[in-house]
Design a protein around this motif. Structure first.
Motif, short mmCIF file in Angstrom:
data_model
loop_
_atom_site.label_atom_id
_atom_site.label_comp_id
_atom_site.label_asym_id
_atom_site.label_seq_id
_atom_site.Cartn_x
_atom_site.Cartn_y
_atom_site.Cartn_z
N VAL A 1 0.83 -1.21 0.00
CA VAL A 1 0.00 0.00 0.00
C VAL A 1 0.86 1.25 0.00
CG1 VAL A 1 -1.68 1.33 1.33
CG2 VAL A 1 -1.98 -1.14 1.09
N VAL B 1 -5.96 0.12 -4.61
CA VAL B 1 -5.55 0.05 -3.21
C VAL B 1 -6.76 -0.24 -2.31
CG1 VAL B 1 -4.67 1.39 -1.25
CG2 VAL B 1 -3.52 1.51 -3.46
N CYS C 1 -7.29 -3.56 0.16
CA CYS C 1 -7.54 -3.44 1.60
C CYS C 1 -8.87 -4.08 1.98
CB CYS C 1 -7.55 -1.96 2.00
SG CYS C 1 -5.94 -1.15 1.86
#
Length: 311
Positions: A155, A196, A200
């Protein structure tokens, strides 16, 4: 990649100018209690030989990740509440994001491992010592930390390889992905942000689904226990973990699964506090109060000695 921005400015609490001292005292007390609670759990497990079991090994690792997660965010936040200079260097911002994601995801992975531990203990008690051997438990802990580190590295690398041309004002109290993405320039920003976000959410949902699956088998096994006392005893061993999971994923869903749309700075700041300060604050309280064996060990190991010393 070259960046015209060399530092960022965190303005998360700037919309509460008259409440900053009150916030500082409140969050300082919560942070100190979080540290004290987790260190007390770790010290109790370390000193009490009856707690040298896989469940409490995982709890120690969980407390460690919680201490490190709060240390990556809250001391800086407390300093900014008392300071007029809220600038943070580019590298410091990247480091904060890396450590916060590393320890945050490690926490999620360890909660998943603890769910598996409860599943094996209740559904396969005769094979527990084989499936949860010391070496196997150590591997699960190491893989949880490794997985958290990989998530943090992935990340952070993706976000900080984006070009930042200015402005440099982060509308948050720490270096979080959504406000940083808004400052990036270039044509790929939205695609990167979506990627991203999906990584997540997929990791969090994957952990959540594995925990739900573990508890589905656990509940089915508990319902087959003939005596009410046996069912109560079996469920009580899972109560603290299940409560922490609900709190953890409840607040995480507020942060990561909130609907897109115009959000006020005040709203984003307050929602961020629930996950970064309130959840770690509640976790040691839940484990200490809902776990009878741990509560008795704390009294035996520390409180009794404290009273004896005073007398």
């Amino acid at each position: 990649m070259l960046h015209s921005v060399t530092e960022f400015i965190l303005i998360g609490f700037s919309t509460f100018p008259h409440l900053q001292l009150m916030f500082f005292l409140l969050f300082l007390l919560m942070y100190l209690f979080t540290l004290l609670g987790n260190l007390l759990i770790m010290a109790t497990v370390w000193r009490e030989h009856s707690l040298h079991t896989p469940m409490y090994l995982f709890l120690c690792a969980l407390s460690t990740s919680e201490v490190l997660y709060t240390f990556a965010i809250i001391p800086r936040m407390l300093a900014d509440l008392l300071s007029t200079d809220r600038s943070i260097s580019f590298r410091a911002c990247a480091s904060q994001m890396f450590f916060s994601f590393t320890f945050g995801f490690t926490h999620s992975f360890l909660l998943t491992v603890m769910g598996y531990d409860h599943y094996v203990a209740i559904c396969h008690p005769l094979r527990y010592n084989v499936l949860m051997s010391p070496r196997g438990c150590a591997c699960l802990v190491v893989w949880s930390w490794a997985g958290g580190s990989v998530m943090g590295l992935v990340v952070t690398s993706i976000i900080f390889h984006l070009p930042f041309c200015g402005p440099n004002v982060i509308h948050h109290f720490f270096c979080h992905v959504p406000p940083l993405v808004k400052l990036a320039c270039g044509t790929e920003v939205q695609i990167v942000a979506m990627g991203v976000g999906l990584v997540c959410i997929a990791a969090l949902l994957g952990c959540g689904l594995l925990i739900l699956l573990s508890y589905a088998f656990i509940v089915a096994a508990i319902l087959r226990i003939p005596s009410a006392e046996g069912r109560h005893k079996a469920f009580s061993t899972c109560a603290s973990h299940l409560t922490v999971v609900v709190v953890h994923y409840g607040f995480a869903s507020v942060i990561y699964l909130k609907p897109k749309g115009p959000q006020s700075l005040e709203g984003d700041t307050l929602m961020g506090i629930t996950y970064t300060a309130l959840t770690p604050f509640l976790s040691p309280i839940i484990f200490s109060l809902r776990n009878k064996e741990l509560k008795e060990a704390v009294k035996k190991t520390f409180l009794s000695k404290l009273f004896l010393h005073r007398s």
